[in-house]
Design a protein around this motif. Structure first.
Motif, short mmCIF file in Angstrom:
data_model
loop_
_atom_site.label_atom_id
_atom_site.label_comp_id
_atom_site.label_asym_id
_atom_site.label_seq_id
_atom_site.Cartn_x
_atom_site.Cartn_y
_atom_site.Cartn_z
N VAL A 213 0.81 -1.22 0.00
CA VAL A 213 0.00 0.00 0.00
C VAL A 213 0.84 1.27 0.00
O VAL A 213 0.54 2.22 -0.74
CB VAL A 213 -0.98 -0.01 1.19
N PRO A 214 1.93 1.37 0.80
CA PRO A 214 2.70 2.62 0.78
C PRO A 214 3.24 3.00 -0.60
O PRO A 214 3.48 4.18 -0.86
CB PRO A 214 3.84 2.34 1.77
N ALA A 215 3.42 2.02 -1.47
CA ALA A 215 3.96 2.31 -2.80
C ALA A 215 2.92 2.95 -3.72
O ALA A 215 3.26 3.41 -4.82
CB ALA A 215 4.50 1.04 -3.45
N LEU A 216 1.65 2.99 -3.29
CA LEU A 216 0.61 3.55 -4.16
C LEU A 216 0.73 5.06 -4.28
O LEU A 216 0.38 5.63 -5.33
CB LEU A 216 -0.78 3.19 -3.61
N GLY A 217 1.19 5.73 -3.25
CA GLY A 217 1.22 7.19 -3.27
C GLY A 217 -0.12 7.75 -2.84
O GLY A 217 -1.18 7.25 -3.21
N SER B 164 -3.50 6.27 -6.56
CA SER B 164 -3.86 4.95 -7.08
C SER B 164 -4.75 4.21 -6.10
O SER B 164 -4.74 4.48 -4.89
CB SER B 164 -2.60 4.12 -7.37
N LEU B 165 -5.48 3.27 -6.64
CA LEU B 165 -6.37 2.42 -5.86
C LEU B 165 -5.99 0.97 -6.13
O LEU B 165 -5.86 0.57 -7.29
CB LEU B 165 -7.82 2.67 -6.26
N LEU B 166 -5.79 0.19 -5.07
CA LEU B 166 -5.43 -1.23 -5.17
C LEU B 166 -6.66 -2.05 -4.80
O LEU B 166 -7.25 -1.84 -3.73
CB LEU B 166 -4.26 -1.55 -4.25
N GLY C 108 -5.83 2.54 -0.68
CA GLY C 108 -5.48 3.70 -1.48
C GLY C 108 -6.73 4.48 -1.86
O GLY C 108 -7.85 4.16 -1.47
N SER C 109 -6.54 5.51 -2.65
CA SER C 109 -7.67 6.33 -3.05
C SER C 109 -7.32 7.12 -4.30
O SER C 109 -6.15 7.41 -4.54
CB SER C 109 -8.08 7.29 -1.93
N VAL C 110 -8.33 7.40 -5.07
CA VAL C 110 -8.23 8.28 -6.22
C VAL C 110 -9.42 9.23 -6.13
O VAL C 110 -10.57 8.78 -6.07
CB VAL C 110 -8.27 7.50 -7.56
N PRO C 111 -9.20 10.56 -6.09
CA PRO C 111 -10.32 11.50 -5.96
C PRO C 111 -11.36 11.28 -7.04
O PRO C 111 -11.06 11.20 -8.23
CB PRO C 111 -9.65 12.87 -6.11
N GLY C 112 -12.64 11.11 -6.59
CA GLY C 112 -13.74 10.93 -7.53
C GLY C 112 -13.95 9.52 -8.01
O GLY C 112 -14.90 9.24 -8.74
N ALA D 45 -5.79 0.92 -10.15
CA ALA D 45 -6.52 1.92 -10.94
C ALA D 45 -6.02 3.31 -10.59
O ALA D 45 -5.67 3.59 -9.44
CB ALA D 45 -8.02 1.82 -10.66
N SER D 46 -5.97 4.17 -11.61
CA SER D 46 -5.51 5.55 -11.41
C SER D 46 -6.21 6.45 -12.41
O SER D 46 -6.97 5.98 -13.28
CB SER D 46 -3.99 5.63 -11.57
N ARG D 47 -5.94 7.74 -12.31
CA ARG D 47 -6.49 8.67 -13.27
C ARG D 47 -5.82 8.48 -14.63
O ARG D 47 -4.64 8.16 -14.72
CB ARG D 47 -6.28 10.11 -12.79
N LEU D 48 -6.60 8.69 -15.69
CA LEU D 48 -6.08 8.54 -17.04
C LEU D 48 -5.05 9.63 -17.30
O LEU D 48 -5.31 10.82 -17.13
CB LEU D 48 -7.23 8.64 -18.06
N GLY D 49 -3.85 9.23 -17.71
CA GLY D 49 -2.79 10.19 -17.98
C GLY D 49 -2.41 10.18 -19.45
O GLY D 49 -3.06 9.57 -20.30
N THR D 50 -1.34 10.86 -19.75
CA THR D 50 -0.90 10.91 -21.15
C THR D 50 -0.30 9.58 -21.58
O THR D 50 -0.46 9.15 -22.72
CB THR D 50 0.14 12.03 -21.32
#
Length: 616
Positions: free
Chosen positions: A80-84, A88-90, A104-108, A172-177
């Motif tokens: 979990v600590p590696a998620l930042g 990110s969400l595990l 973990g968590s990702v806003p929204g 899972a994370s926010r869509l990036g470039t």
């Protein structure tokens, strides 16, 4: 650990936004939309998934116990600590894509309680489960509005033998470039590898602990177990001595299974606050669930599952002395129960002598077939034995005919019975094998024999399946009044454990007998065995002759078709042979499907299609 299941949309995400909007509004899709993505959208619409789903799907019923969660939680907690923070969400799911654990968590981004396509449309977890490979899904490849800015990577979790998917790990994370590969794909791979390692360690350790506890009760060589009724259970596995079979009624077994589950949770006999290694005594009498204290000064505890601390359980006419089976750290894995009949034992049928080798089996279908055969064989009229190939028709026929000389005729070699009947003395019993191969002259000869020698003992074996002519059909109809149908092995899988030592070749002096791990036994019991006992005998003898290692046979040593487990639907004999050939080719080429397809002389797409067909 796994290769990646890419979606062709990964290089064309901007155009997919427009394509998805056109799909949702019923307009034709533009050119260039990958068929896999369009098909996933169509499946979601077919399942009735609302694209604007706001509330999470209905929460599914989670399993009371989850070996996967028990093994994965300590591993994932370290990751979990590696998620930042907030990046990110595990997510951990089981084999039905029910979410067991998140961190973990990702806003929204709110996690749904289940990730199956039927509930939330296409996603990387569903794709990984279906393909058994690492899968990624980005932005508009998803069907739901809420996931249009989400990028996810999922790795399937395979069981210790690699035969089935136990669940998935998703990041899972926010869509990036940067889209493919997912920036945290390596983290998902590492998490899945660590969980699988823990599963392998726990599976082997749990089986060894339960087996060791059972052997301590019966003696390492089973010497005491011949007369001692011992049962070892952990809620999933079960070891039963021969003596325990006579006392193990459904009521007793149910009570012991409840006790094993209760002990594992720590709320019953032998739990964290139970009676320790000394265990407790449970009496299974007339009123299941009623508990009484059996030692002075002991407090009576009534539990819903009928387990009492140092107590008495009434319900099935015997007493059980229960000892916990523990891991090295003190964790209770299950129980070992020594059963003893009460003062007035439950009336039971008199014990019959052990059946001949060829009649091994104690399941109800097999006992019923043998009993009917014995009853019909008491009179000298003809007897018809039917059943699939390899079920033991000829073996049962020889036992029913006794030890005297028997004339054997095989219609597979002599379709007209010319040679067999010409040399047949009328005072000797006749065994006619493979009646389905008889041609018209052979049918006429057999009819003539039955008419001229009505008191001669004639046993006929017949394997249904092939189309028969009218003459043979009339003969079968004539014999059907005195017929016995032998059950296939898949309908009496509980007999496999009795058959294994019988089918194994005799060991040389000083060599240990062939034994099996619990996981290997489960694989053997789940296999459909299209060749029935004959096929099982070939597998056992081949293993005994070819293996070069000591110890019990493990699941990994079984043939591919047995180790991989049964197909999701019944397969025809041709499909069974085809599937076995494909699995053997994949094994030879290390799982490389392209090389396996080339070796089989088929296209890779054909290979994929056939493998999917076996699972559907």
């Amino acid at each position: 650990m796994t290769t990646t299941e890419h979606t062709p949309a990964a290089t064309a995400l901007p155009s997919l936004h427009d394509a998805r909007e056109r799909f949702l509004t019923g307009r034709p899709l533009p050119d260039g939309v990958p068929e896999e993505v369009a098909a996933a959208w169509r499946r979601a619409r077919f399942f009735g998934v609302p694209h604007d789903l706001k509330a999470p799907a209905a929460r599914p019923v989670r399993p009371v116990e989850s070996a996967l969660l028990d093994a994965a939680r300590p591993v994932l907690d370290r990751i979990v600590p590696a998620l930042g923070a907030g990046r990110s969400l595990l997510i951990l799911t089981d084999e039905r894509l029910r979410v067991l654990w998140t961190a973990g968590s990702v806003p929204g981004l709110e996690t749904c309680p289940v990730l199956s396509e039927q509930e939330v449309g296409n996603n990387s977890a569903a794709l990984a489960l279906r393909t058994r490979r690492r899968a990624e899904m980005h932005g508009p490849e998803h069907y739901l509005d809420r996931w249009q800015d989400v990028s996810a990577v999922t790795v399937p979790l395979l069981d210790p033998e690699g035969a089935q998917v136990l669940g998935t790990v998703t990041v899972a994370s926010r869509l990036g470039t940067a889209r493919t590969p997912h920036p945290q794909a390596a983290l998902a791979e590492a998490a899945a590898a660590a969980v699988e390692t823990e599963l392998r360690t726990r599976a082997g350790r749990a089986e060894r602990v339960l087996l060791d506890a059972y052997l301590r009760a019966t003696g390492p060589d089973g010497a005491r177990g011949a007369d001692l009724a011992v049962v070892a259970l952990d809620g999933r596995n079960r070891l039963v001595s021969d003596a325990a079979q006579r006392l193990l009624t459904p009521e007793v077994l149910e009570a012991l299974e409840r006790t094993a589950v209760s002990v594992r949770r720590g709320d019953g006999a032998g739990g964290a606050e139970g009676t320790g290694e000394a265990g407790c005594t449970a009496r299974l009498g007339d009123d299941a669930g009623e508990a009484e204290a059996t030692e002075p000064g002991k407090r009576t505890r009534r539990l819903e599952d009928g387990v009492s601390e140092a107590g008495v359980i009434r319900g099935a006419g015997c007493a059980a002395r229960i000892t916990p089976a523990r891991l090295d750290d003190g964790t209770v894995l299950g129980i070992v129960a020594v059963l003893e009949p009460l003062g007035d034992p439950v009336p039971s049928a008199p014990a019959s002598p052990r059946p001949p080798v060829t009649l091994t089996g104690s399941s109800l279908p097999w006992r019923h077939a043998v009993a009917r055969g014995v009853e019909l064989a008491r009179s000298p009229e003809p007897l018809l034995l039917t059943g699939e190939r390899g079920t033991g028709k000829s073996a049962l026929a020889r036992e029913l005919l006794g030890q005297g000389p028997v004339r054997v005729a095989d219609a597979a070699r002599d379709t007209g019975l010319d040679g067999a009947l010409a040399a047949w003395p009328a005072d000797r019993p006749l065994l006619l094998r493979h009646a389905e191969r008889l041609e018209q002259p052979g049918v006429a000869a057999l009819n003539s024999l039955l008419d001229t020698h009505p008191d001669t003992r004639v046993l006929v074996t017949y394997t249904p399946g092939a189309q028969v002519g009218p003459c043979l059909q009339r003969l079968l109809d004539k014999l059907s009044a005195r017929s016995v149908t032998l059950p296939p092995l898949r309908e009496r899988a509980e007999d496999i454990r009795e058959l294994l030592p019988v089918l194994a070749p005799r060991t040389l002096p000083g060599q240990p007998p062939l034994t099996w791990t619990l996981d290997a036994l489960r694989a053997l019991e789940l296999h459909p065995w299209p060749g029935n006992v004959t096929e099982l005998a070939h597998v056992v003898r081949a293993l005994a002759e070819q293996r070069r290692m000591s110890g019990p046979v493990r699941r990994a040593e079984l043939p591919d078709a047995v180790r991989e487990g049964p197909a999701a639907r019944p397969l025809s004999p041709m499909e069974h042979a085809e599937r076995a050939a494909i699995l053997e080719a994949l094994r030879r080429h290390g799982g490389n499907k392209a090389r396996a397809a080339a070796a089989l002389g088929i296209g890779r797409a054909t290979l994929y299609r056939k493998l999917r067909g076996y699972r559907d």
